[in-house]
Design a protein around this motif. Structure first.
Motif, short mmCIF file in Angstrom:
data_model
loop_
_atom_site.label_atom_id
_atom_site.label_comp_id
_atom_site.label_asym_id
_atom_site.label_seq_id
_atom_site.Cartn_x
_atom_site.Cartn_y
_atom_site.Cartn_z
N ILE A 106 2.55 10.22 9.31
CA ILE A 106 3.21 9.38 10.32
C ILE A 106 3.52 10.25 11.54
O ILE A 106 4.16 11.29 11.42
N GLU A 149 4.58 8.65 14.59
CA GLU A 149 5.58 7.96 15.41
C GLU A 149 6.10 6.75 14.66
O GLU A 149 5.33 6.05 14.00
N ALA A 150 7.40 6.52 14.73
CA ALA A 150 8.01 5.36 14.09
C ALA A 150 8.89 4.66 15.11
O ALA A 150 9.82 5.24 15.65
N GLU A 151 8.57 3.40 15.38
CA GLU A 151 9.26 2.65 16.40
C GLU A 151 9.99 1.48 15.76
O GLU A 151 9.36 0.66 15.09
N TYR A 209 16.45 -3.04 9.66
CA TYR A 209 16.61 -1.74 9.01
C TYR A 209 17.94 -1.61 8.29
O TYR A 209 19.00 -1.81 8.88
N LEU A 252 15.14 6.07 10.77
CA LEU A 252 13.68 5.93 10.69
C LEU A 252 12.98 7.16 11.26
O LEU A 252 11.84 7.46 10.90
N ILE A 289 11.18 9.82 8.99
CA ILE A 289 9.87 9.68 8.35
C ILE A 289 8.76 10.30 9.19
O ILE A 289 7.65 10.49 8.70
N VAL A 290 9.05 10.61 10.45
CA VAL A 290 8.01 11.18 11.32
C VAL A 290 7.63 12.57 10.82
O VAL A 290 8.50 13.40 10.55
N LEU A 325 10.04 4.49 1.91
CA LEU A 325 10.30 3.26 2.65
C LEU A 325 10.19 2.11 1.67
O LEU A 325 9.23 2.02 0.91
N VAL A 342 8.70 -3.39 13.43
CA VAL A 342 8.46 -1.96 13.26
C VAL A 342 7.00 -1.65 13.58
O VAL A 342 6.10 -2.42 13.23
N LEU A 375 4.42 1.70 13.10
CA LEU A 375 4.21 3.08 12.65
C LEU A 375 2.82 3.52 13.12
O LEU A 375 1.84 2.81 12.94
#
Length: 286
Positions: free
Chosen positions: A23, A25-27, A34, A42, A45-46, A70, A110, A112
């Motif tokens: 991963i 990027e996590a947006e 969440y 979050l 997790i990057v 997750l 979300v 990813l």
DNA sequence: AACTACTCCTGGAGGC
DNA sequence: TGCCTCCAGGAGTAGT
């Protein structure tokens, strides 16, 4: 409505598309989805790699290389779409592409992004889906493991097991009983209707009223309906109606169509507030 | 134990 | 065309 076959089909797709992917990027576009444990965000997790895609009941679990997982519950209308760099698409949950082809959708919660250029979109028009982040060792405290009944895809789900669980709640009506995740884990409104129709049992019958033969029929009906969904494509329902031409469902969402078995009209009724479809000829009322 | 009602939420359908 | 109301439902909780 994603039920067990939909979540399992999605899990298999994600397993192939994402395991080994890192991963980058996590947006989080909709913070409401969440529900991570305190101390985790979050952003944690990057940089981690997805090591496994698992499932418990209707919960989807993505294990990460950094010891976190997750957990996703798609609820009523959650949808996951992964666009791979070669154009391949892995999609599941709410039927695709009923949100249109444009992603992200305005209800995308979300996004990813992965090291190979793959992008995962989690979208939910009802905004009922849930996402958790927790240490892998604590995942089962998020998934209400103790309160979930027997997995209908597991070897533990046997005819004897079903009989025993029905015996414990003899006065309960079958439809709400089969929807209760603490009895059987994975069935939802669509497949309960399909299973009861397949078995020729009315949803308002009580568990204790079933004969041994009916219990056997119900057991085999649940197995065959779920197996069919996994083999032939999951049930397609949009806005409460069966998609024209879909193999499944055969009765749910098909009000005024004819029963595929006897040709009598399919009827709609309400049971515990849920739209319920039956063939009055095949499923005799109590 | 078993049931009902309510909550969360948005979009699509149907009425006028 | 446009505004309004109703309906869909997984799961948790509260109340009967």
């Amino acid at each position: 409505m994603p039920e067990l076959p939909e979540v399992e089909t999605l899990r298999r797709g994600l397993s192939g598309a994402l395991e080994g992917r890192r991963i980058v990027e996590a947006e989080l576009l909709k913070p409401k989805i969440y529900e991570g444990l305190p101390g985790y965000s979050l952003a944690d997790i990057v940089g981690a790699t997805i090591t496994a895609a698992r499932r418990r009941a209707k919960y989807l679990i993505l294990d990460l290389s950094n010891g976190l997982s997750l957990v996703i519950h798609l609820s009523l209308a959650g949808q996951i779409v992964v666009i791979c760099p070669n154009g391949k698409k892995v999609a599941g949950g709410h039927p695709v592409p009923s949100y249109g082809s444009e992603l992200p959708h305005r209800q995308t919660s979300v996004i990813l992004r992965f090291d190979d250029g793959s992008i995962l979109y989690l979208t939910d028009i009802r905004q009922f889906a849930h996402l958790w982040l927790a240490p892998t060792t604590e995942v089962m405290s998020i998934v209400p493991h103790e309160r979930l009944g027997v997995e209908i895809l597991s070897p533990e789900f046997s005819e004897a097991e079903l009989r025993e669980r029905l015996r414990q709640r003899p006065k309960a009506k079958l439809k709400p009983l089969l929807l209760d995740q603490s009895i059987l884990a994975g069935l939802g409104n669509i497949y309960v209707d399909e299973s009861l129709w397949e078995a020729g049992i009315h949803p308002l019958r009580t568990a204790g009223s079933l004969t041994d033969q009916e219990t056997r029929r119900l057991y085999h009906a649940i197995r065959s309906v779920i197996d069919l969904a996994l083999r032939r494509g999951v049930a397609q329902i949009v806005n409460g109606r069966a998609v024209v031409g879909a193999t499944l469902p055969r009765i749910h969402g098909r009000e005024a169509s004819l029963c595929p078995r006897c040709g009598q009209p399919i009827e709609k009724m309400r049971v515990v507030g849920r739209g319920t479809y039956i063939c009055r000829s095949c499923q005799k009322p109590p």
